[in-house]
Design an enzyme around this catalytic site. Structure first.
Site, mmCIF file in Angstrom:
data_model
loop_
_atom_site.group_PDB
_atom_site.id
_atom_site.type_symbol
_atom_site.label_atom_id
_atom_site.label_comp_id
_atom_site.label_asym_id
_atom_site.label_seq_id
_atom_site.Cartn_x
_atom_site.Cartn_y
_atom_site.Cartn_z
ATOM 1 C CB THR A 66 10.930 -0.122 -4.370
ATOM 2 O OG1 THR A 66 11.021 0.401 -3.043
ATOM 3 C CG2 THR A 66 10.296 -1.495 -4.331
ATOM 4 C CG ASP A 67 15.703 3.652 -3.018
ATOM 5 O OD1 ASP A 67 16.205 2.613 -3.511
ATOM 6 O OD2 ASP A 67 16.270 4.331 -2.137
ATOM 7 C CB ALA A 153 23.136 -1.327 12.189
ATOM 8 C CG LEU A 155 19.518 0.947 11.805
ATOM 9 C CD1 LEU A 155 19.576 0.957 13.337
ATOM 10 C CD2 LEU A 155 18.103 0.574 11.353
ATOM 11 C CG ASP A 202 18.838 5.349 2.983
ATOM 12 O OD1 ASP A 202 17.714 4.824 2.978
ATOM 13 O OD2 ASP A 202 19.891 4.712 2.755
HETATM 14 C C1 GLA Z 1 20.058 1.260 1.003
HETATM 15 C C2 GLA Z 1 20.027 2.428 0.036
HETATM 16 C C3 GLA Z 1 18.580 2.869 -0.215
HETATM 17 C C4 GLA Z 1 17.707 1.686 -0.639
HETATM 18 C C5 GLA Z 1 17.885 0.523 0.332
HETATM 19 C C6 GLA Z 1 17.154 -0.724 -0.115
HETATM 20 O O1 GLA Z 1 19.618 1.655 2.257
HETATM 21 O O2 GLA Z 1 20.763 3.508 0.568
HETATM 22 O O3 GLA Z 1 18.575 3.876 -1.189
HETATM 23 O O4 GLA Z 1 17.994 1.308 -1.946
HETATM 24 O O5 GLA Z 1 19.252 0.196 0.514
HETATM 25 O O6 GLA Z 1 15.786 -0.534 -0.096
#
Ligand code: GLA
Length: 420
Positions: A66-67, A153, A155, A202
């Site tokens: 969604t970001d 992973a 994370l 992130d």
């Molecule tokens: C990765 C990207 C984030 C986001 C997620 C999915 O982690 O770095 O910005 O788009 O995927 O929600």
């Protein structure tokens, strides 16, 4: 051997056997007993670092893909971190040492550019290049990196590396830059220097997380607030599927492109610049206008946005049952509509759903491998472990479980410049 050393060794030993209770205490103990990044820095460069910064990885509780559609996300930082130690140099040389990869890379400030063979070092190089682009005169640096965030992973070990480097440089050179702005700088380094078009989630959570809380972030306005995660007897459990995320980057870009196309096709009917501007009924009513495969993906995004808001509300009311159901619906949607799951993640999530004491479980992060996140009664964890015992035999990967504590965002661990 004193009792803390014994405790630490016990934890290290235990973690070898798949099960890590990554509690805060563990990390504080590690910090006081030894600081491998500092030690390695001294061994590598023959001098103590002037600064050490640390930034956490993250797990997203709900709000996936969604970001980059200017929607909502609901992540928390985890108690795994990357540490970056730096000493300034008098010339323009840059030396990078990764303790984990036992690898060294070099560059110079005037010739700084992305090089595929520099792999992990492109992240700190990207951060340095962003500071230079903004007109901050930096000098050469000796940099050491060490972390315990599981690699590959999903994370966010790379976002943590970017944020830790950025914070260390900001503090070392006394650069005035707000926390939100630093997260944006780190995202820009990833987007423009490394060339991965990720969203802001992130880097934002790695910089701004608050201990004991998840964060509801509106990625359009960057307005955010913290929601307490006081879960008595309930844990946030991450299961690392260990599936290599080979398809992830290419598929991620494809999904972004499909979302963009969707907006392009919807906007003549109803003005908007991102999927955030559309509701589920806008997308449902667009049959025939948007290719079916693309329409399904967009439906995931608009419905996921709604789920994030409902999940926040449920958590505020301490209604974990509703929160868990929304997590489950999110997984189904990522699997069936957005098509970013894989058999291994689906299998793990299904076993979790079948475990009594589990409120909800879903894939977390971009998908195509990586991890699941499960909201589970602490007492039910042994049962869940039993339920996934066959995983390795079926899929050939050895899963790892991490119980994660909602942790604080990036911080300076040590600054010898100020205290000198
Ligand atoms: C990765 C990207 C984030 C986001 C997620 C999915 O982690 O770095 O910005 O788009 O995927 O929600």
């Amino acid at each position: 051997m004193n009792s803390s050393t014994f405790y630490l060794l016990f934890i290290e030993f235990f973690s070898l056997f798949v099960y890590t209770d990554a509690t805060l205490e563990t990390h504080h103990l590690r910090e006081t007993l030894m600081d491998p990044v500092k030690q390695s820095h001294v061994e590598e460069y023959g001098k103590a670092p002037e600064i050490v910064a640390s930034a956490p990885g993250r797990v997203n509780l709900i709000g996936e893909h969604t970001d980059y559609n200017e929607g909502f996300v609901f992540p928390m930082a985890i108690d795994f971190t990357v540490r970056v130690a730096i000493t300034r140099r008098k010339d323009t040389h840059l030396r990078f040492y990764s303790v984990d990869y036992k690898d060294r890379k070099r560059a110079t400030l005037p010739t700084l550019r992305f090089r595929k063979e520099d792999r992990w070092a492109n992240y700190p190089k990207g951060i340095i290049s962003q500071f230079l682009e903004r007109g901050h005169p930096l000098g050469g640096m000796d940099v050491t990196i060490h972390g315990d965030i599981p690699q590959g992973a999903g994370l966010s070990s790379s976002a943590a590396l970017e944020v830790a480097t950025a914070l260390a440089i900001q503090d070392l050179y006394g650069i005035e830059i707000g926390r939100e702005e630093l997260a944006k700088l780190a995202q820009k380094a990833e987007n423009e220097f490394v060339g991965i078009r990720s969203g802001i989630m992130d880097q934002f959570i790695s910089r701004l997380a608050k201990e004991g809380h998840a964060m509801l972030l509106d990625t359009r306005t960057l307005a955010y607030h913290y929601v307490p995660l006081s879960l008595k007897g309930v844990k946030i459990l991450i299961t690392n599927s260990k599936v290599p995320r080979v398809l992830a980057d290419a598929e991620y870009s494809k999904r972004r492109e499909e979302c963009r196309l969707c907006v392009e096709l919807l906007s003549p009917r109803k003005p908007g610049t991102a999927l955030r501007d559309y509701s589920a009924s806008d997308v449902r009513d667009s049959m025939g206008l948007i290719p079916e495969a693309t329409r399904k993906k967009c439906l995931h995004v608009v419905e996921e946005n709604q789920r994030v808001l409902e999940a926040e509300e449920a958590l505020r009311k301490k209604d974990l049952l509703s929160f868990g159901k929304l997590m489950n619906r999110s997984h189904e949607s990522l699997r069936d509509l957005y098509e970013v799951s894989c058999p291994e993640l689906d299998w793990l999530v299904k076993r979790a759903w079948e475990t009594e004491g589990v409120y909800g479980s879903r894939l977390t992060g971009a998908g195509f491998g990586g991890c699941t996140v499960t909201l589970i009664e602490e007492d039910a964890i042994p049962l869940y472990r039993e339920h996934i015992v066959q995983y390795e035999r079926i899929f050939g990967f050895r899963p790892e479980l991490y119980i994660c504590h909602p942790s604080a965002g990036a911080r300076i661990v040590e600054n010898r410049v100020q205290s000198a």
